[in-house]
Design an enzyme around this catalytic site. Sequence first.
Site, PDB file in Angstrom:
ATOM      1  N   CYS A  29      17.312 -35.346 -38.565  1.00  0.00           N
ATOM      2  CA  CYS A  29      18.011 -36.345 -37.747  1.00  0.00           C
ATOM      3  C   CYS A  29      17.389 -36.463 -36.339  1.00  0.00           C
ATOM      4  O   CYS A  29      17.654 -35.612 -35.486  1.00  0.00           O
ATOM      5  CB  CYS A  29      19.480 -35.937 -37.664  1.00  0.00           C
ATOM      6  SG  CYS A  29      20.455 -36.828 -36.456  1.00  0.00           S
ATOM      7  N   CYS A  32      19.744 -36.260 -33.355  1.00  0.00           N
ATOM      8  CA  CYS A  32      20.249 -34.892 -33.174  1.00  0.00           C
ATOM      9  C   CYS A  32      19.313 -34.113 -32.254  1.00  0.00           C
ATOM     10  O   CYS A  32      19.765 -33.369 -31.375  1.00  0.00           O
ATOM     11  CB  CYS A  32      20.371 -34.164 -34.513  1.00  0.00           C
ATOM     12  SG  CYS A  32      21.530 -34.925 -35.661  1.00  0.00           S
TER      13      CYS A  32
END
Length: 110
Positions: A29, A32
């Site tokens: 991700c 993230c």
Amino acid sequence: MQTLTTENFDATLEQSTLPVLVDFWAEWCPPCKVMDPILDQLQKELADRLLVAKINSDEHPQISARYRVLGLPTMLLFVGGEPALSIKGARSKRALMSQLEPHLVATAVG
């Protein structure tokens, strides 16, 4: 920043005297990864008012399912062991602080 697992998740929330910001993330991700340095800064600056923790959603899917985390990153703020705030997606430090601050003031020890 504390790393949470299925095994220590509940105990960490129950034992913390501070609000706990849990970052649900995954290795794949990109947003993230953007949040990592921001969350590190928050942990250092607010160490007496907030515990920042991370849990890998891919490695601990049962925790993500329990809190209906469908997109990453998702940050949940737990106060007294209960979810008090849900923040979905990457945020700037300023935007994150503006959402967290009302919860931190109420729990700050004078």
